[in-house]
Scaffold this motif. Sequence first.
Motif, PDB file in Angstrom:
ATOM      1  N   ASN A  89      11.151  15.535   9.139  1.00  0.00           N
ATOM      2  CA  ASN A  89       9.966  15.657  10.005  1.00  0.00           C
ATOM      3  C   ASN A  89       8.749  16.191   9.257  1.00  0.00           C
ATOM      4  OD1 ASN A  89      11.513  14.876  12.335  1.00  0.00           O
ATOM      5  ND2 ASN A  89      12.392  16.949  12.283  1.00  0.00           N
ATOM      6  N   THR A  90       8.621  15.765   7.995  1.00  0.00           N
ATOM      7  CA  THR A  90       7.526  16.248   7.146  1.00  0.00           C
ATOM      8  C   THR A  90       6.384  15.237   7.130  1.00  0.00           C
ATOM      9  OG1 THR A  90       9.107  17.408   5.737  1.00  0.00           O
ATOM     10  CG2 THR A  90       6.897  17.030   4.843  1.00  0.00           C
ATOM     11  N   SER A  91       5.185  15.681   7.452  1.00  0.00           N
ATOM     12  CA  SER A  91       4.010  14.792   7.424  1.00  0.00           C
ATOM     13  C   SER A  91       3.735  14.339   6.001  1.00  0.00           C
ATOM     14  CB  SER A  91       2.781  15.512   7.985  1.00  0.00           C
ATOM     15  OG  SER A  91       2.966  15.807   9.357  1.00  0.00           O
ATOM     16  N   VAL A  92       3.128  13.140   5.889  1.00  0.00           N
ATOM     17  CA  VAL A  92       2.866  12.528   4.584  1.00  0.00           C
ATOM     18  C   VAL A  92       1.360  12.343   4.415  1.00  0.00           C
ATOM     19  CG1 VAL A  92       3.197  10.500   3.147  1.00  0.00           C
ATOM     20  CG2 VAL A  92       5.078  11.349   4.553  1.00  0.00           C
ATOM     21  N   ASN A  93       0.854  12.816   3.298  1.00  0.00           N
ATOM     22  CA  ASN A  93      -0.541  12.578   2.929  1.00  0.00           C
ATOM     23  C   ASN A  93      -0.534  11.644   1.720  1.00  0.00           C
ATOM     24  OD1 ASN A  93      -3.292  12.658   2.686  1.00  0.00           O
ATOM     25  ND2 ASN A  93      -3.344  14.635   1.638  1.00  0.00           N
TER      26      ASN A  93
END
Length: 799
Positions: A89-93
């Motif tokens: 559940n880690t956001s990606v940039n």
Amino acid sequence: MNKPLLILLLFLATQIGFSQSTSITGSITDNSKEPLFGVNVILKNTTNGSQTNENGQFIIENVANGEYLISISYIGFKTKEVKINITNNTSVNLEPIFLLEGNEMLNEVVVEGSRTNKFSRKKSAYVSKMPLKNIENAQVYNTITSQLLISQSVNTFEDALKNAAGISKLWSSTGRSGDGAGYYSSRGFAVQPQLVNGVAGITNGFINPSNVERVEVIKGPSGTLFGSSVTSYGGLINIITKKPYNSTGGEITMSGGTNDFAKLIADVNISDTEKLSLRFNTGFQKDNSFQDAGFKKSVFIAPSLTYKVNNKLAFNFSYEASSNEQTNETFLFLNRYGPIAFNTIDELGYDTNLSFTNNDVTIDNVTQNYRGEIAWKLTDNWSSQTLIAGGIAKSKGYYTYLWNVADWTNPAAPIGTENFSLYAQDTDARTKTLNLQQNFTGDFKLGDLKNKLLVGVDYLDTKTIDNSSNWGYLHTINIDGDLIFGEPEINATNLNTALNGIGNLDSDIRQNILGAYVSDVINILPSLSIMGSVRYDRFNYLGDKNTDTDDDTEYTQSTWSPKFGIVYQPILNQVSVFANYQNGFSYVNPQYITDFGTGETTLQSYDVEEANQLEFGIKTNLFHNKLETTLSYYNINVDNKYYWATKTQDLKINSQGIELELNASPIKGLNLHSGFSYNDSEIKDSPSATGLEGNRYGESGPEITYNFWADYKFLSKFGVGAGFNGASEYDTMVDYKSVTGSFYIPGYTIFNASVYYETDTFRFSLKGNNLSDKTYYSGWSTVTPQQQRVILAAVNYKF
């Protein structure tokens, strides 16, 4: 509820909360690191996606764990795909993404539908044969977008062109051989729609707008990039057809209305979303005339295919076949050889309900156009485009027209009394074309100078065989339709009798054109660019006026055509000041000249006609594309125009004027489109026909034209549209008025309006054209009444 179950539910709720807060963010620029606004960013095989803002940034929210393929698409740029994997559940940039410019192969309907200003289009890969933003292009062009066509429920190509500033209709499509497409005036010169997807296309009959994605009206002499066969000195008309896109879906449209109008269209797109996309568009349309006789009906099929080998190589193919049948629209040709007895519509006394024909006398047009393209990204900086295109157009049936003649019952009457003789031809002609084109485009730097370079070559071969009959006479009537002399009925039997024994044209003409061109746009500064272009063109003509003889005429000529432009942007990407010099040219076929004193006939050759334009103006794209305008002044000179009546090449013509186009979206849901044009055309010199000097050039049409359309969508589903278009009074006999006197086509303003209800699946619309039931006309040494009030209803189902 027991404790373990409560803990489990709390754990699941926490996980759902975390997963919904996961996002993907990033930024997108072009190859020059300039942010791109409105780029589509979609997670493939999902309904989740986003668009970039004015800074080129995007965010896709509520993304669950898993592997995804992000599709990034923008008109004029190659589609890019990026793989990502979201875990824990880690956001990606994402790292900054840049798109490479390329050919237009995307679903333009979807992209335009998501824009704030739906009636504008910031970029084109056709106008300069390379992707250029409108604001950085030194040439003026008008784009009639798909959203504008939908908003206005457009059902004819003529109605579509009413949205282009400075375009006025001279003749409707006749379907006859040689020049059967409609004629329009642009910047003082006649032009026909003869360009399809950037290459020559045959349009001798009715053009069905149901396969038209948009229309580009490119202004001014454009011979440098497009040659002479598809352009006029006032510009050219480029029809962009519908193309495949990367999803599966389609739409079905049914319409009906006044004069038994009926239309059924089916448009289906199938795609595996990876490599192959297939689109099939087909339909039927018919319409009866508002007069006592007359009709048009058309059937077309248009399959198209895109196969994307990888992100660097794609194959595109499109084909369109149409079969059209129509009666001859009423053309009252005014006599050119003596004084006419009437100068206005009122004096002529024409009852526009009379067509002077019947539904048994028709002309058929079968038209086919194909286009194959290989789009290849050679390197990060160079692209190749290979085109093979062609078509065939056939005209078969009866073509008739009415010619203003003398009153034979009164020898003392002027030539132009209200009598008209009907002449007919049994048309049997076909034209074949083959167009080969190779373009290389580069985007690179030489030192500190950014270059967009185009190098191209094209070959166009055209062959026309015309076995039509010579012209035969049937009868003479007065303006009330009463018989003066000849056969009373217009039917196939009487026409065959009139044409029996008068012979045929039997002509076989072939011509080919080989052209090579180079164009470079150099950015001296981010705000300052210059364009320099040149074309070499070689024309070969081979004509056999009678296939039973060896009386061939061969003719070869060549010319150079330059083009220059400069653009300065005082506010980068928002305001530009531009100027251009453009050149156009036309080959004049040799003519046989008879000396009536000696009886000797000689073959006269002519120089290449040339037109030169100087233009300057301003373009804006303000408030994040909410206000787009183009204002320009142009001055066109032709110093060696050929005049058909004297077969001399000594006319000097000047055409100058101003044009304004505006597209705006001042508030959410409101879209505006407007255009205004003023043209001053004059024959400056005519030694062989001095009576022409000082006159307005005949094909110039009205001095003033204008159009306006507003569309407002409210409550997310309901919408209304309203607008008008019109033109000023003009003299349709200016080429001949020293002999005939003037005849004035009156000015007019036509009001139109619509209401609609639209969801993601359905669209219901009701449209009224010419709501005030105005009687108005078009003409080019002719008089043709235009459409009366029409009410149209349409249902569109999208799936």
